[in-house]
Design a protein around this motif. Structure first.
Motif, PDB file in Angstrom:
ATOM      1  N   VAL A  27       0.841  -1.205   0.000  1.00 36.32           N
ATOM      2  CA  VAL A  27       0.000   0.000   0.000  1.00 36.32           C
ATOM      3  C   VAL A  27       0.875   1.255   0.000  1.00 36.32           C
ATOM      4  CG1 VAL A  27      -1.625   1.334   1.402  1.00 36.32           C
ATOM      5  CG2 VAL A  27      -1.998  -1.102   1.043  1.00 36.32           C
ATOM      6  N   MET A  28       1.944   1.240   0.780  1.00 30.09           N
ATOM      7  CA  MET A  28       2.839   2.402   0.809  1.00 30.09           C
ATOM      8  C   MET A  28       3.485   2.634  -0.556  1.00 30.09           C
ATOM      9  SD  MET A  28       4.680   2.060   4.540  1.00 30.09           S
ATOM     10  CE  MET A  28       6.058   2.995   3.971  1.00 30.09           C
ATOM     11  N   ILE A  29       3.939   1.577  -1.191  1.00 32.68           N
ATOM     12  CA  ILE A  29       4.561   1.708  -2.513  1.00 32.68           C
ATOM     13  C   ILE A  29       3.541   2.226  -3.522  1.00 32.68           C
ATOM     14  CG2 ILE A  29       5.541   0.388  -4.444  1.00 32.68           C
ATOM     15  CD1 ILE A  29       6.906  -1.379  -2.236  1.00 32.68           C
ATOM     16  N   TYR A  30       2.335   1.694  -3.473  1.00 30.20           N
ATOM     17  CA  TYR A  30       1.265   2.151  -4.370  1.00 30.20           C
ATOM     18  C   TYR A  30       0.987   3.636  -4.156  1.00 30.20           C
ATOM     19  CZ  TYR A  30      -3.443   2.850  -6.191  1.00 30.20           C
ATOM     20  OH  TYR A  30      -4.539   3.345  -6.847  1.00 30.20           O
ATOM     21  N   ALA A  31       0.905   4.059  -2.907  1.00 30.65           N
ATOM     22  CA  ALA A  31       0.596   5.460  -2.593  1.00 30.65           C
ATOM     23  C   ALA A  31       1.715   6.387  -3.058  1.00 30.65           C
ATOM     24  CB  ALA A  31       0.359   5.620  -1.097  1.00 30.65           C
ATOM     25  N   VAL A  32       2.955   5.990  -2.839  1.00 25.16           N
ATOM     26  CA  VAL A  32       4.088   6.831  -3.218  1.00 25.16           C
ATOM     27  C   VAL A  32       4.215   6.908  -4.738  1.00 25.16           C
ATOM     28  CG1 VAL A  32       6.616   6.990  -3.175  1.00 25.16           C
ATOM     29  CG2 VAL A  32       5.357   6.505  -1.084  1.00 25.16           C
ATOM     30  N   GLN A  33       4.106   5.763  -5.400  1.00 29.34           N
ATOM     31  CA  GLN A  33       4.234   5.763  -6.855  1.00 29.34           C
ATOM     32  C   GLN A  33       3.053   6.463  -7.528  1.00 29.34           C
ATOM     33  OE1 GLN A  33       4.928   1.687  -8.032  1.00 29.34           O
ATOM     34  NE2 GLN A  33       7.131   1.902  -7.748  1.00 29.34           N
ATOM     35  N   GLY A  34       1.889   6.411  -6.875  1.00 29.78           N
ATOM     36  CA  GLY A  34       0.720   7.084  -7.420  1.00 29.78           C
ATOM     37  C   GLY A  34       0.710   8.570  -7.130  1.00 29.78           C
ATOM     38  N   GLY A  35       1.656   9.039  -6.337  1.00 31.29           N
ATOM     39  CA  GLY A  35       1.752  10.452  -6.019  1.00 31.29           C
ATOM     40  C   GLY A  35       0.622  10.951  -5.129  1.00 31.29           C
ATOM     41  N   LEU A  36       0.082  10.058  -4.309  1.00 25.24           N
ATOM     42  CA  LEU A  36      -1.029  10.462  -3.439  1.00 25.24           C
ATOM     43  C   LEU A  36      -0.538  11.361  -2.314  1.00 25.24           C
ATOM     44  CD1 LEU A  36      -2.918   7.056  -3.067  1.00 25.24           C
ATOM     45  CD2 LEU A  36      -3.548   8.986  -4.507  1.00 25.24           C
ATOM     46  N   SER A  37      -1.322  12.360  -2.001  1.00 25.10           N
ATOM     47  CA  SER A  37      -1.001  13.235  -0.869  1.00 25.10           C
ATOM     48  C   SER A  37      -1.572  12.617   0.405  1.00 25.10           C
ATOM     49  CB  SER A  37      -1.605  14.621  -1.082  1.00 25.10           C
ATOM     50  OG  SER A  37      -3.017  14.545  -0.996  1.00 25.10           O
ATOM     51  N   ALA A  38      -1.156  13.160   1.546  1.00 27.17           N
ATOM     52  CA  ALA A  38      -1.684  12.673   2.826  1.00 27.17           C
ATOM     53  C   ALA A  38      -3.196  12.844   2.883  1.00 27.17           C
ATOM     54  CB  ALA A  38      -1.017  13.410   3.980  1.00 27.17           C
ATOM     55  N   ALA A  39      -3.689  13.945   2.364  1.00 25.69           N
ATOM     56  CA  ALA A  39      -5.141  14.194   2.366  1.00 25.69           C
ATOM     57  C   ALA A  39      -5.873  13.163   1.510  1.00 25.69           C
ATOM     58  CB  ALA A  39      -5.433  15.601   1.859  1.00 25.69           C
ATOM     59  N   GLU A  40      -5.292  12.798   0.379  1.00 25.36           N
ATOM     60  CA  GLU A  40      -5.917  11.789  -0.486  1.00 25.36           C
ATOM     61  C   GLU A  40      -5.905  10.408   0.186  1.00 25.36           C
ATOM     62  OE1 GLU A  40      -4.970  13.441  -4.965  1.00 25.36           O
ATOM     63  OE2 GLU A  40      -3.334  12.559  -3.799  1.00 25.36           O
ATOM     64  N   ILE A  41      -4.826  10.102   0.858  1.00 26.95           N
ATOM     65  CA  ILE A  41      -4.746   8.814   1.561  1.00 26.95           C
ATOM     66  C   ILE A  41      -5.787   8.766   2.668  1.00 26.95           C
ATOM     67  CG2 ILE A  41      -3.295   7.371   3.044  1.00 26.95           C
ATOM     68  CD1 ILE A  41      -0.885   8.415   1.372  1.00 26.95           C
ATOM     69  N   LEU A  42      -5.880   9.828   3.466  1.00 26.86           N
ATOM     70  CA  LEU A  42      -6.885   9.874   4.530  1.00 26.86           C
ATOM     71  C   LEU A  42      -8.292   9.810   3.955  1.00 26.86           C
ATOM     72  CD1 LEU A  42      -5.461  12.434   7.099  1.00 26.86           C
ATOM     73  CD2 LEU A  42      -5.782   9.978   7.395  1.00 26.86           C
ATOM     74  N   GLY A  43      -8.506  10.416   2.816  1.00 28.32           N
ATOM     75  CA  GLY A  43      -9.813  10.355   2.169  1.00 28.32           C
ATOM     76  C   GLY A  43     -10.212   8.942   1.809  1.00 28.32           C
ATOM     77  N   ARG A  44      -9.223   8.108   1.518  1.00 25.22           N
ATOM     78  CA  ARG A  44      -9.496   6.714   1.162  1.00 25.22           C
ATOM     79  C   ARG A  44      -9.624   5.805   2.388  1.00 25.22           C
ATOM     80  NH1 ARG A  44      -5.998   5.455  -4.272  1.00 25.22           N
ATOM     81  NH2 ARG A  44      -6.656   7.312  -5.406  1.00 25.22           N
ATOM     82  N   ALA A 101      -3.761   1.742  18.650  1.00 27.74           N
ATOM     83  CA  ALA A 101      -5.205   1.883  18.479  1.00 27.74           C
ATOM     84  C   ALA A 101      -5.575   3.342  18.228  1.00 27.74           C
ATOM     85  CB  ALA A 101      -5.940   1.347  19.704  1.00 27.74           C
ATOM     86  N   ARG A 102      -4.898   4.237  18.911  1.00 28.96           N
ATOM     87  CA  ARG A 102      -5.159   5.670  18.712  1.00 28.96           C
ATOM     88  C   ARG A 102      -4.817   6.068  17.279  1.00 28.96           C
ATOM     89  NH1 ARG A 102      -1.885  10.638  20.901  1.00 28.96           N
ATOM     90  NH2 ARG A 102      -3.430  12.269  20.595  1.00 28.96           N
ATOM     91  N   ALA A 103      -3.701   5.567  16.761  1.00 33.57           N
ATOM     92  CA  ALA A 103      -3.308   5.877  15.392  1.00 33.57           C
ATOM     93  C   ALA A 103      -4.293   5.292  14.386  1.00 33.57           C
ATOM     94  CB  ALA A 103      -1.895   5.345  15.120  1.00 33.57           C
ATOM     95  N   VAL A 104      -4.709   4.050  14.608  1.00 35.12           N
ATOM     96  CA  VAL A 104      -5.667   3.416  13.704  1.00 35.12           C
ATOM     97  C   VAL A 104      -6.985   4.181  13.694  1.00 35.12           C
ATOM     98  CG1 VAL A 104      -7.071   1.331  13.329  1.00 35.12           C
ATOM     99  CG2 VAL A 104      -4.634   1.126  13.829  1.00 35.12           C
ATOM    100  N   MET A 105      -7.452   4.579  14.855  1.00 29.86           N
ATOM    101  CA  MET A 105      -8.707   5.332  14.921  1.00 29.86           C
ATOM    102  C   MET A 105      -8.573   6.676  14.219  1.00 29.86           C
ATOM    103  SD  MET A 105     -10.435   4.406  18.583  1.00 29.86           S
ATOM    104  CE  MET A 105      -9.019   4.718  19.590  1.00 29.86           C
ATOM    105  N   ALA A 106      -7.420   7.320  14.363  1.00 26.84           N
ATOM    106  CA  ALA A 106      -7.219   8.624  13.720  1.00 26.84           C
ATOM    107  C   ALA A 106      -7.238   8.514  12.199  1.00 26.84           C
ATOM    108  CB  ALA A 106      -5.905   9.233  14.185  1.00 26.84           C
ATOM    109  N   VAL A 107      -6.750   7.413  11.693  1.00 26.57           N
ATOM    110  CA  VAL A 107      -6.645   7.251  10.242  1.00 26.57           C
ATOM    111  C   VAL A 107      -7.915   6.675   9.617  1.00 26.57           C
ATOM    112  CG1 VAL A 107      -5.384   5.971   8.455  1.00 26.57           C
ATOM    113  CG2 VAL A 107      -4.152   7.056  10.304  1.00 26.57           C
TER     114      VAL A 107
END
Length: 110
Positions: A27-44, A101-107
């Motif tokens: 998933v990280m490789i896909y996100a980086v190669q796809g040029g996704l921003s943090a906002a786009e990742i959080l949106g997904r 758990a806090r990180a998972v809930m935030a994301v």
């Protein structure tokens, strides 16, 4: 007997973590190669039950695995034994679980 149970539990959590780590890396490789921003990742990820379960399972496995691993290191290096070693193990696992758990809930939770 406790040592054998902890050994087996650590091996089981390692088996669970292996595909989770590979999935996370993919998933990280896909996100980086796809040029996704943090906002786009959080949106997904926000509002996604699947991502919540995926990373929730990851957090549970890592918490148990690391707690047991650190128990062995602390016992061998520091010489901690008995109830103090038990408290250290549980506190470590619980602390890692709460942070994860806090990180998972935030994301994942919107």
């Amino acid at each position: 007997m406790l040592t054998v149970r902890l050994y087996m539990l650590q091996r089981i959590t390692a088996l669970a973590m292996a595909p989770l780590v590979l999935g996370h890396l993919a998933v990280m490789i896909y996100a980086v190669q796809g040029g996704l921003s943090a906002a786009e990742i959080l949106g997904r990820t926000q509002g996604s039950v699947a991502w919540f379960l995926f990373y929730g399972a990851f957090v549970v496995a890592v918490s148990i695995h690391a707690g047991i691993g650190l128990r062995v290191v602390v016992h061998e290096v520091v010489g901690l034994k008995g109830a103090l070693l038990e408290m250290f193990t549980w506190a470590t696992a619980a602390g890692l679980f709460l942070l994860g758990a806090r990180a998972v809930m935030a994301v994942t939770l919107s």
